[in-house]
Motif scaffolding. Structure first.
Motif, short mmCIF file in Angstrom:
data_model
loop_
_atom_site.label_atom_id
_atom_site.label_comp_id
_atom_site.label_asym_id
_atom_site.label_seq_id
_atom_site.Cartn_x
_atom_site.Cartn_y
_atom_site.Cartn_z
N PHE A 243 0.16 0.68 2.16
CA PHE A 243 -0.12 0.45 3.57
C PHE A 243 0.69 -0.71 4.12
N ASN B 229 -4.44 -5.67 5.12
CA ASN B 229 -3.76 -4.81 4.16
C ASN B 229 -4.64 -4.50 2.94
N LEU C 231 -2.48 5.74 3.25
CA LEU C 231 -1.03 5.71 3.21
C LEU C 231 -0.58 5.08 1.89
N ASN D 280 -6.66 -1.58 4.14
CA ASN D 280 -5.90 -0.45 4.71
C ASN D 280 -6.41 -0.11 6.11
N TYR E 145 3.98 -0.34 6.14
CA TYR E 145 3.99 0.31 7.44
C TYR E 145 3.71 -0.67 8.57
N ALA F 266 -6.54 3.84 7.21
CA ALA F 266 -5.30 4.49 6.79
C ALA F 266 -5.34 4.92 5.34
#
Length: 123
Positions: A29, A73, A26, A76, A32, A24
């Motif tokens: 992260f 996390n 983002l 990601n 989300y 990801a």
């Protein structure tokens, strides 16, 4: 650039295993919730698994006990470990992301989608 990129799909024998990854890009992260959905040819998109911002995980009844969703996390990344695969698991698997705090399995509640990776379970 906000994006999700899946990998790890392929051809596997019935009873085999695959691990899908979703990398990801983002902002933050960890904010989300991440989901995996699948779509088989001629069928509607189907919820597979969801992991919330705090790591709480859910799987759909057809894959319960066989598939496991997890996330890191710091990397990601979210994974979908698929064991005891069946021919009916054949589909394009996509990961999706949502900022919603309320857990949802409805595809339209997810704001960001990857392009998907094809999983084929066949002898």
């Amino acid at each position: 650039q906000v994006q999700l990129v899946e990998s790890g799909g392929g051809l596997v024998l019935p009873g085999g295993s695959l691990r899908l990854s979703c990398a990801a890009s983002l902002p933050t992260f960890s904010n989300y919730a991440m989901g995996w959905f699948r779509q088989a040819p001629g069928k509607e998109r189907e919820f597979v698994a969801l992991i919330g911002q705090h790591g709480n995980a859910y799987t759909s009844n057809p894959v319960k006990g066989r598939f496991t969703i997890s996330r890191d996390n710091a990397k990601n990344t979210v994974w979908l470990q698929m064991n005891s695969l069946k021919p009916e698991d054949t589909a394009v698997y996509s990961c999706a992301a949502t900022l919603r705090r309320t857990m949802s399995v409805i595809p339209t509640n997810f704001e960001v989608w990857g392009r998907g990776t094809l999983v084929t379970v066949s002898a």
